[in-house]
Design a protein around this motif. Structure first.
Motif, short mmCIF file in Angstrom:
data_model
loop_
_atom_site.label_atom_id
_atom_site.label_comp_id
_atom_site.label_asym_id
_atom_site.label_seq_id
_atom_site.Cartn_x
_atom_site.Cartn_y
_atom_site.Cartn_z
N LYS A 22 0.81 -1.21 0.00
CA LYS A 22 0.00 0.00 0.00
C LYS A 22 0.85 1.27 0.00
CE LYS A 22 -3.88 -1.75 2.70
NZ LYS A 22 -4.60 -1.56 3.98
N SER A 23 2.15 1.13 0.25
CA SER A 23 3.02 2.30 0.39
C SER A 23 3.23 2.99 -0.95
CB SER A 23 4.37 1.89 0.97
OG SER A 23 5.13 1.21 0.00
N GLY A 24 3.80 4.16 -0.89
CA GLY A 24 4.07 4.94 -2.10
C GLY A 24 5.42 4.64 -2.72
N ALA A 25 6.10 3.61 -2.28
CA ALA A 25 7.41 3.26 -2.81
C ALA A 25 7.29 2.71 -4.23
CB ALA A 25 8.07 2.21 -1.91
N SER A 26 8.42 2.68 -4.91
CA SER A 26 8.43 2.14 -6.27
C SER A 26 8.18 0.63 -6.22
CB SER A 26 9.78 2.41 -6.93
OG SER A 26 10.80 1.65 -6.30
N THR A 27 7.83 0.08 -7.36
CA THR A 27 7.53 -1.36 -7.43
C THR A 27 8.74 -2.20 -7.04
OG1 THR A 27 5.94 -0.93 -9.19
CG2 THR A 27 6.71 -3.20 -8.95
N GLY A 28 9.91 -1.81 -7.50
CA GLY A 28 11.13 -2.55 -7.15
C GLY A 28 11.39 -2.52 -5.66
N ALA A 29 11.20 -1.37 -5.04
CA ALA A 29 11.41 -1.25 -3.60
C ALA A 29 10.40 -2.10 -2.84
CB ALA A 29 11.32 0.20 -3.17
N LYS A 30 9.17 -2.11 -3.30
CA LYS A 30 8.14 -2.93 -2.65
C LYS A 30 8.52 -4.40 -2.69
CE LYS A 30 4.24 0.11 -3.65
NZ LYS A 30 2.95 0.23 -4.33
N ILE A 31 8.99 -4.84 -3.85
CA ILE A 31 9.37 -6.25 -4.00
C ILE A 31 10.54 -6.59 -3.09
CG2 ILE A 31 10.34 -7.94 -5.61
CD1 ILE A 31 8.58 -6.61 -7.77
N LEU A 32 11.54 -5.71 -3.03
CA LEU A 32 12.70 -5.97 -2.17
C LEU A 32 12.31 -5.99 -0.69
CD1 LEU A 32 15.49 -3.89 -3.93
CD2 LEU A 32 15.23 -6.38 -3.83
N TRP A 33 11.47 -5.07 -0.27
CA TRP A 33 11.02 -5.07 1.13
C TRP A 33 10.22 -6.33 1.43
CZ3 TRP A 33 12.92 -2.74 5.04
CH2 TRP A 33 13.53 -1.51 4.91
N ALA A 34 9.35 -6.72 0.51
CA ALA A 34 8.54 -7.92 0.74
C ALA A 34 9.44 -9.16 0.83
CB ALA A 34 7.52 -8.08 -0.38
N LEU A 35 10.42 -9.27 -0.05
CA LEU A 35 11.34 -10.40 0.02
C LEU A 35 12.14 -10.40 1.32
CD1 LEU A 35 12.70 -10.59 -3.63
CD2 LEU A 35 11.21 -12.23 -2.46
N GLY A 36 12.55 -9.22 1.76
CA GLY A 36 13.28 -9.12 3.03
C GLY A 36 12.44 -9.59 4.20
N VAL A 37 11.17 -9.21 4.22
CA VAL A 37 10.28 -9.62 5.31
C VAL A 37 9.98 -11.11 5.24
CG1 VAL A 37 7.93 -9.35 6.20
CG2 VAL A 37 9.27 -7.34 5.63
N ILE A 38 9.89 -11.66 4.04
CA ILE A 38 9.58 -13.09 3.89
C ILE A 38 10.81 -13.96 4.17
CG2 ILE A 38 8.94 -14.87 2.21
CD1 ILE A 38 7.11 -12.72 0.93
N ILE A 39 11.97 -13.57 3.64
CA ILE A 39 13.17 -14.39 3.79
C ILE A 39 13.75 -14.31 5.20
CG2 ILE A 39 15.56 -14.69 2.99
CD1 ILE A 39 14.54 -13.83 0.21
N PHE A 40 13.73 -13.12 5.79
CA PHE A 40 14.24 -12.91 7.15
C PHE A 40 13.08 -12.45 8.03
CE2 PHE A 40 17.61 -11.65 4.14
CZ PHE A 40 18.52 -12.66 4.40
N PRO A 41 12.21 -13.36 8.45
CA PRO A 41 10.94 -12.97 9.05
C PRO A 41 11.04 -12.01 10.24
CG PRO A 41 10.99 -15.32 8.70
CD PRO A 41 12.35 -14.80 8.37
N ILE A 42 11.80 -12.32 11.24
CA ILE A 42 11.81 -11.48 12.44
C ILE A 42 12.67 -10.23 12.22
CG2 ILE A 42 12.47 -11.37 14.87
CD1 ILE A 42 11.68 -14.35 15.01
#
Length: 58
Positions: A22-42
């Motif tokens: 939902k954030s205003g970040a670029s698509t690439g940034a959103k994907i990188l943040w999502a991968l970071g949260v999924i790969i390194f959960p805590i």
């Protein structure tokens, strides 16, 4: 007790992912943040919470 902690963890990760997309970040940034949260959960969640993209509705 482990079940409850697992449910809380799952809810927090889903909440983080929804806020990332939902954030205003670029698509690439959103994907990188999502991968970071999924790969390194805590650690990924904690880093996202303090430094991640903020909501577009400010």
């Amino acid at each position: 007790m482990e079940f409850i902690l697992g449910i809380i963890h799952l809810v927090l990760i889903i909440w983080a992912l929804l806020n990332i997309f939902k954030s205003g970040a670029s698509t690439g940034a959103k994907i990188l943040w999502a991968l970071g949260v999924i790969i390194f959960p805590i650690i990924g969640f904690i880093v996202w919470f303090f430094a991640g993209p903020k909501s577009a509705a400010v």
